[in-house]
Design a protein around this motif. Structure first.
Motif, PDB file in Angstrom:
ATOM      1  N   THR A  16       0.845  -1.184   0.000  1.00 22.51           N
ATOM      2  CA  THR A  16       0.000   0.000   0.000  1.00 22.51           C
ATOM      3  C   THR A  16       0.884   1.239   0.000  1.00 22.51           C
ATOM      4  OG1 THR A  16      -1.739  -1.150   1.238  1.00 22.51           O
ATOM      5  CG2 THR A  16      -1.801   1.244   1.237  1.00 22.51           C
ATOM      6  N   VAL A  17       0.575   2.173  -0.874  1.00 21.64           N
ATOM      7  CA  VAL A  17       1.377   3.383  -1.007  1.00 21.64           C
ATOM      8  C   VAL A  17       0.951   4.408   0.042  1.00 21.64           C
ATOM      9  CG1 VAL A  17       1.989   5.307  -2.538  1.00 21.64           C
ATOM     10  CG2 VAL A  17       1.693   2.990  -3.471  1.00 21.64           C
ATOM     11  N   ASN A  18       1.937   4.925   0.766  1.00 17.94           N
ATOM     12  CA  ASN A  18       1.696   5.995   1.724  1.00 17.94           C
ATOM     13  C   ASN A  18       2.488   7.223   1.285  1.00 17.94           C
ATOM     14  OD1 ASN A  18       0.079   4.489   3.602  1.00 17.94           O
ATOM     15  ND2 ASN A  18       1.937   3.433   4.245  1.00 17.94           N
ATOM     16  N   GLY A  19       1.809   8.313   1.003  1.00 19.56           N
ATOM     17  CA  GLY A  19       2.498   9.527   0.602  1.00 19.56           C
ATOM     18  C   GLY A  19       2.353   9.822  -0.880  1.00 19.56           C
ATOM     19  N   ASP A  20       2.917  10.963  -1.288  1.00 18.11           N
ATOM     20  CA  ASP A  20       2.724  11.457  -2.658  1.00 18.11           C
ATOM     21  C   ASP A  20       4.029  11.607  -3.430  1.00 18.11           C
ATOM     22  OD1 ASP A  20       3.845  13.585  -1.332  1.00 18.11           O
ATOM     23  OD2 ASP A  20       2.323  15.059  -1.927  1.00 18.11           O
ATOM     24  N   SER A  21       5.079  10.907  -3.001  1.00 14.31           N
ATOM     25  CA  SER A  21       6.383  11.107  -3.647  1.00 14.31           C
ATOM     26  C   SER A  21       6.428  10.557  -5.071  1.00 14.31           C
ATOM     27  CB  SER A  21       7.503  10.467  -2.819  1.00 14.31           C
ATOM     28  OG  SER A  21       7.417   9.053  -2.842  1.00 14.31           O
ATOM     29  N   MET A  22       5.473   9.704  -5.453  1.00 18.22           N
ATOM     30  CA  MET A  22       5.463   9.143  -6.814  1.00 18.22           C
ATOM     31  C   MET A  22       4.255   9.617  -7.610  1.00 18.22           C
ATOM     32  SD  MET A  22       8.258   7.524  -7.012  1.00 18.22           S
ATOM     33  CE  MET A  22       8.098   6.556  -8.511  1.00 18.22           C
ATOM     34  N   ILE A  23       3.717  10.758  -7.217  1.00 18.99           N
ATOM     35  CA  ILE A  23       2.466  11.221  -7.821  1.00 18.99           C
ATOM     36  C   ILE A  23       2.609  11.517  -9.310  1.00 18.99           C
ATOM     37  CG2 ILE A  23       2.873  13.662  -7.260  1.00 18.99           C
ATOM     38  CD1 ILE A  23      -0.507  11.768  -7.061  1.00 18.99           C
ATOM     39  N   ASP A  24       3.778  12.005  -9.746  1.00 18.19           N
ATOM     40  CA  ASP A  24       3.958  12.298 -11.168  1.00 18.19           C
ATOM     41  C   ASP A  24       4.149  11.042 -12.007  1.00 18.19           C
ATOM     42  OD1 ASP A  24       3.643  14.944 -10.654  1.00 18.19           O
ATOM     43  OD2 ASP A  24       5.770  15.473 -10.776  1.00 18.19           O
ATOM     44  N   ALA A  25       4.283   9.884 -11.350  1.00 22.34           N
ATOM     45  CA  ALA A  25       4.288   8.597 -12.041  1.00 22.34           C
ATOM     46  C   ALA A  25       2.905   7.958 -11.969  1.00 22.34           C
ATOM     47  CB  ALA A  25       5.332   7.668 -11.427  1.00 22.34           C
ATOM     48  N   CYS A  26       1.899   8.779 -11.599  1.00 20.18           N
ATOM     49  CA  CYS A  26       0.495   8.321 -11.497  1.00 20.18           C
ATOM     50  C   CYS A  26       0.326   7.269 -10.407  1.00 20.18           C
ATOM     51  CB  CYS A  26      -0.003   7.795 -12.838  1.00 20.18           C
ATOM     52  SG  CYS A  26       0.029   9.035 -14.150  1.00 20.18           S
ATOM     53  N   ILE A  27       1.125   7.360  -9.360  1.00 26.50           N
ATOM     54  CA  ILE A  27       0.997   6.484  -8.201  1.00 26.50           C
ATOM     55  C   ILE A  27       0.676   7.378  -7.014  1.00 26.50           C
ATOM     56  CG2 ILE A  27       2.108   4.768  -6.729  1.00 26.50           C
ATOM     57  CD1 ILE A  27       3.990   4.138  -9.066  1.00 26.50           C
TER      58      ILE A  27
END
Length: 207
Positions: A118-129
């Motif tokens: 489960t992803v926690n946080g927004d560090s990969m948001i520009d990879a659409c995650i």
């Protein structure tokens, strides 16, 4: 009706596979090794574990050895999702009408030891995650074969497990976010343990 027999399974493997399918249909969860031993008339877990490994290698089940209740029947995970055409994210296009083909996602689950995080946080948001997404990961057997730009889950001392882009430059490892608000993490190779590389992203949309 007698159980079906698959040509690439031995009689023992087929017997166990059919029993597992019937058990999971009746109880909606996977059986324990002890239950499988009893059903097969075996006194040792070794033959059961061997058959399970063969069933996994041949693509019939997904199973994490040593972890309870992780077994799934591959063909029952997804038969395929119908692709009904395309949808516009800009102007309008003609709506879909006829089934064109199936999106086959079973290949993801045929890979050995696939696991989810489960992803926690927004560090990969520009990879659409995004935060709250589920990522499906394939274990990394040889970190030296990793290609630059691969999205990996990595265990970093003091930081825990993080999902980042992998880069190797001048003998150093860089774990880079897909968000300019986060600085790259620079490490020596012996300071990081790579757990898996990204296979797919699963996002549950709630109304």
């Amino acid at each position: 009706m007698p159980p079906s027999i698959d040509n690439d399974l031995t009689a023992a493997q087929n017997e166990l596979f059919n029993w597992i399918k019937n058990y999971m249909r009746d109880f909606q969860h996977s059986p324990s090794i002890r239950q499988m031993m009893k059903a097969m008339g075996l006194k040792s877990p070794a033959p059961v574990q061997s058959r399970l490994r063969h069933l996994q290698d041949k693509g019939y089940i997904s199973w994490q050895e040593g972890k309870a209740r992780t077994m799934q029947i591959v063909d029952e995970i997804f038969e395929g999702v119908p692709i009904m055409g395309s949808v516009a994210a800009g102007g309008l296009i003609e709506t879909f009408s006829d089934l064109q083909e199936n999106l086959d996602v079973s290949e993801i689950f045929r890979k050995k030891d696939v696991f989810a995080l489960t992803v926690n946080g927004d560090s990969m948001i520009d990879a659409c995650i995004a935060d709250g997404d589920m990522v499906l990961m394939e274990p990394i057997k040889d970190s030296f074969s990793l290609r630059n730009g691969t999205i990996v889950s990595a265990l970093v001392p003091g930081l825990g497990t993080t999902l980042k882009y992998f880069f190797k430059r001048n003998g150093k490892i860089y774990l880079e976010a897909a968000n300019p608000a986060y600085d790259p993490i620079e490490l020596n190779l012996n300071e990081v343990t790579f757990q898996g590389k990204l296979l797919a992203v699963w996002r549950s949309v709630r109304n």
